[in-house]
Motif scaffolding. Structure first.
Motif, mmCIF file in Angstrom:
data_model
loop_
_atom_site.group_PDB
_atom_site.id
_atom_site.type_symbol
_atom_site.label_atom_id
_atom_site.label_comp_id
_atom_site.label_asym_id
_atom_site.label_seq_id
_atom_site.Cartn_x
_atom_site.Cartn_y
_atom_site.Cartn_z
ATOM 1 N N ALA A 119 138.489 30.865 94.977
ATOM 2 C CA ALA A 119 138.867 30.353 93.656
ATOM 3 C C ALA A 119 138.104 31.086 92.556
ATOM 4 O O ALA A 119 138.664 31.412 91.488
ATOM 5 N N SER A 120 136.828 31.370 92.821
ATOM 6 C CA SER A 120 136.032 32.119 91.839
ATOM 7 C C SER A 120 136.559 33.536 91.698
ATOM 8 O O SER A 120 136.655 34.082 90.567
ATOM 9 N N ALA A 121 136.910 34.175 92.790
ATOM 10 C CA ALA A 121 137.416 35.552 92.744
ATOM 11 C C ALA A 121 138.721 35.636 91.973
ATOM 12 O O ALA A 121 139.002 36.643 91.305
ATOM 13 N N ALA A 122 139.516 34.596 92.014
ATOM 14 C CA ALA A 122 140.799 34.614 91.313
ATOM 15 C C ALA A 122 140.608 34.613 89.797
ATOM 16 O O ALA A 122 141.523 34.989 89.052
ATOM 17 N N GLN A 123 139.424 34.217 89.334
ATOM 18 C CA GLN A 123 139.163 34.180 87.885
ATOM 19 C C GLN A 123 138.770 35.538 87.324
ATOM 20 O O GLN A 123 138.800 35.734 86.112
ATOM 21 N N TYR A 124 138.372 36.456 88.218
ATOM 22 C CA TYR A 124 137.949 37.778 87.746
ATOM 23 C C TYR A 124 139.167 38.682 87.635
ATOM 24 O O TYR A 124 139.595 39.318 88.600
#
Length: 217
Positions: A119-124
């Motif tokens: 989920a964090s990677a999808a924000q980058y």
């Protein structure tokens, strides 16, 4: 002369009668003695038959007693061995079940971490954040590798659990067969082991759960 002749005739007649009576008495006594001897022989024969029957019954009782003692010795030899195997299998089962539960929790925890990282990677989305995204991707790959390792360990543990269950079921069947054989031979019912019954119920329940439980993801 006539009187003397009569006396002589009467005397001779009495003598003949006495002799005849004596002979008849002897014959009667002999017959009684023969019948007594015959009866005694018959009684002894019957007594011998009765004694033989009593002796045979005693032998049968003794043989039955020996057989019961042999069955008692046999069941006392069989059950402890089978119960010892079940105790060993129970320890294996409990240890493997604990390990499977621990690995399953680890899979869940790593899965949660993996979901957060993804989920964090999808924000980058900014190319300027490529360095940070790369680090996240490495962490994601590490978590994925960890999950695969845990999954393999979990599946292997389940396989060993199933093997233990099969072995335990085999021992339980052997124990049941031994108890049935003893009870059929002696007519003596054995008391059920409550601890063994509880363990058997728990084992059966765990087996049903393993048969219906879907593979961990």
């Amino acid at each position: 002369p006539t009187a003397r002749w009569l006396d002589l005739c009467c005397g001779q007649g009495r003598a003949l009668i006495e002799q005849k009576w004596k002979l008849l008495t002897q014959q009667a006594n002999a017959a009684i003695e023969d019948r007594t001897k015959t009866k005694t022989v018959e009684n002894k024969a019957k007594e011998g038959e009765i004694n033989a029957l009593v002796t045979e019954i005693g032998k049968e009782k003794e043989a039955a007693a020996r057989s019961r003692e042999q069955w008692d010795a046999w069941i006392l030899e069989q059950l402890p061995k089978l119960d010892k195997q079940l105790e060993s299998l129970e320890q294996d089962y409990l240890s493997l079940n604990q390990r499977a539960s621990s690995v399953s929790r680890s899979i869940q925890l790593v899965g949660q971490e993996l979901a957060q990282l993804e989920a964090s990677a999808a924000q980058y989305t900014n190319p300027a954040q490529a360095g940070q995204l790369g680090a996240l991707q490495v962490s994601i790959q590490n978590r994925q590798t960890t999950v695969v390792g845990y999954q393999r360990e979990y599946n292997a543990t389940l396989g060993r659990l199933n093997a233990v269950l099969q072995q335990a079921n085999g021992v339980m069947e052997a124990r049941t067969a031994a108890v049935d054989q003893y009870q059929d031979a002696t007519g003596q019912l054995l008391k059920k082991d409550k601890k063994l019954t509880r363990w058997s119920s728990r084992l059966g329940e765990k087996k049903r759960k393993l048969q219906t439980q879907p593979p961990a993801k």
